[in-house]
Every structure is written in C-alpha cells, then in structure tokens.
Design a protein around this motif. Structure first.
Motif, short mmCIF file in Angstrom:
data_model
loop_
_atom_site.label_atom_id
_atom_site.label_comp_id
_atom_site.label_asym_id
_atom_site.label_seq_id
_atom_site.Cartn_x
_atom_site.Cartn_y
_atom_site.Cartn_z
N THR A 22 0.79 -1.32 -0.26
CA THR A 22 -0.09 0.22 0.07
C THR A 22 0.78 1.31 0.18
O THR A 22 0.07 2.30 -0.82
N TRP A 23 1.92 1.34 0.67
CA TRP A 23 2.95 2.96 1.19
C TRP A 23 3.79 2.70 -0.34
O TRP A 23 3.70 3.99 -0.84
N VAL A 24 3.91 1.43 -1.09
CA VAL A 24 4.77 1.65 -2.33
C VAL A 24 3.85 2.48 -3.17
O VAL A 24 4.67 3.42 -3.79
N VAL A 25 2.63 1.47 -2.45
CA VAL A 25 1.62 2.50 -4.42
C VAL A 25 0.89 3.63 -4.19
O VAL A 25 1.50 4.23 -4.89
N VAL A 26 0.95 4.23 -2.56
CA VAL A 26 0.41 5.57 -2.62
C VAL A 26 1.59 6.69 -3.22
O VAL A 26 1.04 7.41 -3.62
N LEU A 30 1.70 9.31 -5.90
CA LEU A 30 1.75 10.50 -5.66
C LEU A 30 2.78 11.32 -6.65
O LEU A 30 2.46 12.83 -6.94
N MET A 31 4.07 10.71 -5.97
CA MET A 31 4.92 11.15 -7.04
C MET A 31 4.74 11.59 -8.86
O MET A 31 4.95 12.31 -9.53
N GLY A 32 4.46 9.96 -9.28
CA GLY A 32 4.57 9.84 -10.55
C GLY A 32 3.33 10.91 -10.77
O GLY A 32 3.47 11.63 -11.70
N GLY A 33 1.97 10.73 -10.26
CA GLY A 33 0.92 12.34 -10.23
C GLY A 33 2.12 13.44 -11.04
O GLY A 33 1.30 14.08 -11.34
N SER A 34 2.25 14.26 -9.48
CA SER A 34 3.13 15.13 -9.44
C SER A 34 4.17 14.98 -10.73
O SER A 34 3.99 16.06 -10.64
N VAL A 209 10.27 6.53 1.58
CA VAL A 209 8.94 6.56 1.61
C VAL A 209 7.95 7.58 1.71
O VAL A 209 7.09 8.04 0.95
N SER A 210 8.51 8.11 2.81
CA SER A 210 7.81 8.90 3.57
C SER A 210 8.16 10.55 2.54
O SER A 210 7.24 11.26 2.33
N VAL A 211 9.41 10.89 2.24
CA VAL A 211 10.07 11.65 1.68
C VAL A 211 8.65 11.88 0.39
O VAL A 211 8.58 12.61 -0.79
N LEU A 215 6.32 14.82 -0.48
CA LEU A 215 6.65 15.33 -1.83
C LEU A 215 5.62 15.50 -2.87
O LEU A 215 5.34 16.52 -4.12
N GLY A 216 4.96 14.62 -3.00
CA GLY A 216 4.28 13.97 -4.07
C GLY A 216 2.56 14.90 -3.87
O GLY A 216 2.29 15.55 -4.46
N VAL A 217 2.51 14.72 -2.27
CA VAL A 217 0.95 15.62 -2.23
C VAL A 217 1.82 16.88 -1.98
O VAL A 217 1.17 18.07 -2.51
N ILE A 218 2.55 17.58 -1.82
CA ILE A 218 3.15 19.01 -1.66
C ILE A 218 2.31 19.53 -3.73
O ILE A 218 2.25 20.77 -3.66
#
Length: 738
Positions: A22-26, A30-34, A209-211, A215-218
């Motif tokens: 789940t964390w890897v996909v999320v 997020l990074m891919g989307g950004s 993973v957390s960074v 960064l993806g959310v930001i």
C-alpha cells in the motif's frame, strides 16, 4: 493512545505485505502524479498591509503592460571587444530586439540605445522586456525563452545574461546531490549504530517512502493552492531527518526487546505502543512549531510552514505503520548481514549510563560548566547581522551574479535594485509635466542617496504617477533601506507616496518579522510546553524542556553569526566574496542573513529539538516509575537513550550539513544552523544540562497538583500498560504539599 498504537503496530506487523504494498503504491502514485501533472509553485511574496504591497497594487492599475511585479525581465549586454554602438554589433542587437518582440506574451521591448539604457563606457547595455498574460509561476522558463531569442547578439560576440529581478524569498530552489550525500552519510551512521545492513536499511527505506509521499502531496497541492518554491527543498530536508530518526527510535527499541527474548510480533506491538507514542508526540511538536509561522504576518512563511509539515506527518505515519510492517516481515532477519568488526547497537549503553551516573554525582558543577560552554557558543549571536541579500552574494560565475556585477559596473550598484515609487495625487493630471508631478519628482530627487529618477509615468486615471528611482547603494546595503524610509516620509498636500520594489519589500519583510517574532516564539513555547504537559503530566518538566530548547537555539544563532555575520568560515561553506576583493576578504567576509530566516529556523529547530527531549524524558519517567529513585532514573534514562539519540543526531547533522553544498545562501544558512543546533542539543544539552537539572530538581520533576492531574486527559506516551508488570498502573501524581 498507547493501546491504540499497540494494536495498530500489531496489525501492521501481521499484515506486513499489504501495508508495504500500500505504501509503495501510494508513494509511487503521488510522485508519479506530481511528475505527470506537474508541480506548480507560486512566486507570491506579498506582505499584506505594508507600503510595498500598496505600491505593487497601484502598479497594476493603469500603468500599462508589464508593470505588474514579475512582468519585467532585463537582459544585460556586454561587449568586451568594443562599443555596442559599433555598426555590426548594433545591427546584431537590433536583430535580437526583433526576435524578442516576437516571443509570446512580450508586449514591450526597450532598446539599450536609449537614455539610461547604455553605460557611459558604451560596452554595457540593458534590454528591458515587459510581459503580460504569461505564466508568472514559471519565471525561469520565461527568462530562458527570452535569453534564447537574443542569440543574434551572442553570434556577434556580445555576452548576454539575464538579470534576476526576484527576491531571495522568490527563488526556485532545485533539488540536487545533497539529498544523495545526506542519505549515504545517514546509511553509514546506521551501519555503525546497528552493525547490520538489513537493520540500517529499514530507516532509510522508510524515510525515502515518506519523503516521496510528502513531496507528491505537495506537488499536487500546487494545482489548488499557492505552494512556495522553497517547499520542496524544506520538506526534503526535514522529511529525511525526522523520517530516518523516527524509524531509528522504533527499530532500536525493537532490537532491544528481541535481545531480551520477546517474540517478534509482541516486540513490534510493544515498540509501537511505547516508542510509537513518543514519535507521535515528537511529530506533534514539530507541527506546532511550523504551524505557528502563520502568525508571522508573512503569507509565504505561513504557507511554507504548514506545507513543510506535510513531510513530518508522512514521517510519523510511515513510522507507526510501515516500520512495524517491515519488522514483522523481517522477523529476526532484521539482524541479518552483520558487518564485520562492528558490534552494533544492541547493548544498553553502559557508556552513557556511566556518564549519567557521573553527572548525577556532581550536578552543580555539570550545570555551571554546561551553562558556561553554551554561553560561549551563543555569545556570537549578539553580532548577528540581519539584512537583505542580493545576487552580489550569489555563486561566482552564475548568471544572476554575472548580470549583477555588469549592471553595477555600468550603471552603479543601485541599478540592481531600483525603487518603484508610486504617488497617489490629490487631483487628476494628464501630463507628466504637470506642476504636481514635477514637485513630487523633485522631492524624490532631493532625497539623500538618490542617484537618478526616471521620467514619471502617469496612469490611465491620471490619479497616480510612477517613478523608477536608482539609489547610490546596492540592494543589500542597509543605507538603501534608509532611502526607502526617507522617500516614504515625503509630505506634500494631498499626495501619498508609496515605495515598492526589491529593496522596499525586503525592508518591510524585516520590519514585519521583527514585530511578529515575540508572538510566534511565545505561541510555540506555550503550545509545546502544553503538549509535553499532556504527555508527561509534569508541569516543571514541560517548562524546563521548553527553556532547554531555547538554549540550543542560542548556539545555532551563535554559529550563524560566527560563519555569516562575522565571516569566520563563510568561504568554507561556499560563499564567494565580491569580485575584486583582496585575499583576506576572500577568505573571511560577512554575509547578511535574510530577516525571515531566524524565525523559520526557530520554528524548525524548536520542533526538532523537542524530539530528543521527548525520548529522553520517556526513558527517565519509565525508570522513575519502576523504583522511585530520581538520580538513578536519570542515569538509566540517559544510558538507555544516549546511544540512539547520538546516532539520530549524527544522522540529522549529516543530512543538514549536506545541504550546505547548495549554491543558494538561504539553504546554506539553514544547513549550518540546523546542523550546529542538533549537534549541541544532542551532546551538551541532552548529555549534561538536562540530566544535571533533573537531578537537582528531584521529585519536582514529576510533581503535578492533583486538581491538574484530574483535568488532564490520559495521553501518556510511555505505554506502561503495554509492558505489563507492577508498573503498568497509571502512576499517581507526586505531591509536595503544595
């Protein structure tokens, strides 16, 4: 809270593959989307309620295209082989002007062959380009397109560089190799701390993973909010540091429990219940400190604070979910791949316990010695030099600095930061030669320090005029700010004079920061102390912790003053002296520190310093509840946490020090300040000052009035109920007859 965290940690450990996937996909999504959708950033450095903001608002009304701040770009021309007015060179410049006028969104191009556009030596010229309707969130791309259009001039042997009209707070800071250096250094520390490669990789993987998630959310938030350009680099710095540290604290406790024979799943549950609670509270203090920046009266700082906090939230979430999932999957293999000759951190920390006992036997001497040392470290802070920072302090050879030096050589230092004076008139005028306009112009020209005033421009309503004013001083010279004050002090019947531009903005931001700093500091200290009170139910400990964090800040500001304000080592951190400086000044020269940097640094440091306080106090409290001997509890608490706190601090120092290599002066100041403060906090303060004061305070450490104990919710971070045994009861408050 500890029961909930224990259950959460146990569930994540039992469903490790699901949590990991789940964390890897999320993170990837997020990074891919950004990356796919882009990560828009804002260059909005507005300061509501200031005279600069009023001037900039007036500039947008009726003065024609390109007068919106950020709508003007300057290209600097330099002909080393002869004058620009030479027929061949002039034709090349004219060809470049024609191509510039064809660039999309360009509405006006001012030739350098105009009054004020070419230097007296005829070798340096300025092309002023005004744009409208362009994407102001991409100044770098816009400038590159304009610079490319000037290639005909380059083909004729003319140097063309773009001048940077942004403020330091407005600059885009790109990521670079410093992140890699920081991660590698952290990995080395973890290998030495744990002695095994598998254990060392757990905090690194979790932090990455957390960074990535943060960064993806930001990046995606940039599509709906104004995200400052500094958010990415600040989130990376803080996210890497706390992400690795939080995972390190959990992993260290888990390995100790495994060494004591506790089964894997039970060990994970207890670890998240106890150390996980400390992580949540530590992350909460960082969030409080960063969120308090919204009281600074500077929208950029407020947004930067809470957006940077996203990386802290991501670090806390991965620590209490992803770390237990990995520990559950690895089982006893967490100790696999041992590194030869390294014993690792499985011991209880006898060296630190010995230090704790040594401090407990001579608390007064340790206290006085620590205060003297910290006083010496903080003393240079009295020389801290706050002020505007211009491109004259940029990296030697960079385009902004080259443009700065050419403009200063050809047109004077003040040309790098022209003032924008906008005067509101009592009645409508139609002609720049109107007596009222002429009177305002003469008043501005007569101000000491004003070198040149351009021809006034009247707006479409006839009720405002705009003057571009060049001073005798560079933007970073404090005398330039004095000129701003003197122009604003002009008093004419019915006329309101406002000053904008780079220098005025930096002066107003400094004033606003100095006004709001006491409020921000007070709120951060109060809320952090309140959070500690909820965590430990001990008012004295809460207040003392806040005071200790302020002391570590003194050392940080002392280091900043020593390196930048006094100049002892500015060259060592990569700051290049102004061109033409003599040899001694090349090695030691002072650099002003932007006025908003200390406040931002305070918020970040106060939150990070509280992390170590929480973990140390948790261990001391647990020991005290077992046997009730305060001095012994302090020694045991220091012994059980000293090694892991030192390792965590080394990681933080390594990560932050790596960012000193960044070319941007702001990032350098943060790197120096954060690295020094964490180093001092984890050694002198947590190793000597805090234990000494706790020994001297005795039972006062854990005193809490019964009425207050009844009011406070039970949010203990210690997780005694998860350990079992006689100490699993909620401890009674210590009464001292008060």
């Amino acid at each position: 809270m500890t029961r909930f965290l224990g259950r959460l940690g146990g569930w994540c450990a039992r469903h490790g593959r699901l949590v990991l996937a789940t964390w890897v996909v999320v993170a990837a999504a997020l990074m891919g989307g950004s990356l796919v959708l882009g990560s828009p950033v804002s260059n909005d450095v507005s300061i509501p309620g200031t005279d600069t903001q009023r001037a900039h608002d007036l500039m947008k009304s009726g003065f024609g295209p390109g007068y919106d701040p950020g709508g003007t770009v300057q290209l600097v021309l330099y002909s080393a082989d002869g004058p620009l007015i030479d027929k061949r060179r002039k034709q090349a410049v004219e060809d470049a002007l024609a191509r510039l006028r064809a660039v999309p969104h360009v509405v006006q191009v001012d030739t350098p062959f105009r009054r004020g556009g070419i230097a007296s030596n005829l070798q340096i010229g300025l092309i002023a380009i005004r744009m409208q309707g362009h994407d102001s969130t991409k100044p770098a791309e816009n400038t590159r397109a304009l610079s490319k259009a000037a290639d005909p001039a380059r083909a004729a042997g003319i140097e063309v560089v773009a001048a940077d009209s942004s403020t330091p707070a407005d600059k885009e800071i790109k990521t670079g190799p410093s992140e890699i250096i920081g991660v590698v250094c952290a990995l080395l520390v973890l290998v030495f701390a744990f002695g095994t490669l598998v254990a060392a990789m757990v905090p690194i993987f979790t932090a990455l993973v957390s960074v990535a998630s943060g960064l993806g959310v930001i990046g995606l938030l940039g599509h709906v909010l104004d995200v400052p350009k500094q958010a990415g680099i600040m989130a990376t710095m803080i996210g890497l540091g706390v992400g690795i540290d939080y995972a390190l604290f959990l992993l260290s406790r888990h390995r100790r429990l495994l060494a004591d024979g506790v089964p894997v799943m039970e060990s994970v549950r207890r670890t998240v219940a106890s150390s996980g609670g400390a992580v949540v509270f530590a992350g909460g203090t960082v969030m409080i400190a960063l969120s308090a920046l919204m009281l600074g009266g500077f929208p950029l700082l407020a947004t930067l604070g809470w957006i940077t906090g996203i990386s802290v939230i991501a670090a806390v979430l991965t620590s209490v979910t992803l770390v237990p999932a990995l520990l559950g999957l690895l089982g006893h293999r967490v100790n696999a791949l041992k590194v030869p000759f390294l014993r690792g951190g499985g011991s209880s920390g006898t060296g630190w316990a010995g230090l704790g006992s040594w401090v407990a036997r001579r608390p007064w001497r340790v206290l006085l010695g620590s205060v003297v040392v910290l006083g010496l470290l903080a003393a240079p802070a009295l020389a801290l030099k706050l002020g505007p920072l211009d491109d004259g302090y940029g990296t030697q050879g960079s385009e902004p600095r080259r443009a700065y030096e050419l403009i200063a050589t050809g047109f004077g230092p003040g040309a790098n930061g022209a003032l924008i004076v906008v005067a509101e008139l009592p009645s409508q005028v139609a002609d720049p030669k109107d007596p009222v306009v002429d009177q305002v112009t003469r008043e501005v020209q007569d101000v000491d320090g004003v070198a040149h005033v351009a021809t006034p421009k009247v707006n479409s309503s006839g009720r405002s005029i705009l003057l571009q004013v060049v001073t005798d001083y560079a933007p970073s010279d404090t005398r330039a700010a004095d000129v701003v004050k003197d122009i604003r002090a002009i008093s004419l019947p019915g006329v309101s004079v406002h000053v904008g531009g780079k220098v005025a903005a930096m002066a107003d931001s400094g004033t606003r920061m100095s006004e709001r700093t006491p409020l921000v500091i007070g709120v951060v200290v109060l809320l952090s102390a309140l959070l500690l009170l909820l965590a430990f139910r001990a008012p004295v400990v809460a207040v003392k912790a806040a005071v200790m964090n302020l002391i570590s800040l003194g050392a940080a500001f002392g280091a900043l003053a020593l390196v930048f304000s006094i100049g002892l080592g500015s060259a060592l951190v990569g700051m290049d002296a102004p061109a033409g400086s003599h040899a001694l000044r090349t090695l030691f020269f002072s650099v002003p520190i932007e006025s908003y940097v200390p406040l931002m640094l305070f918020a970040v440091l106060f939150g990070l310093s509280m992390d170590y306080e929480v973990f140390l106090l948790t261990a001391v409290r647990q020991a005290y509840q077992r046997h009730g001997d305060n001095a012994r509890a302090v020694a045991e608490g220091l012994g059980s946490t000293g090694r892991v706190i030192t390792s965590a601090a080394l990681i933080m120092v390594a990560v932050f020090a790596a960012f000193i290599a960044y070319p941007d002066p702001m990032v350098k100041t943060f790197g120096v300040g954060l690295a020094v403060a964490i180093a001092v906090d984890a050694t002198i303060i947590r190793g000597f000052l805090v234990p000494a004061t706790m020994v001297l305070l005795g039972r006062l450490n854990w005193w809490c009035p019964r009425w207050l104990d009844r009011l406070l919710p039970n949010l203990s971070v210690e997780g005694h109920e998860e350990e079992g045994g006689p100490e699993s009861r909620r401890p009674e408050p210590v009464e001292l007859g008060v």
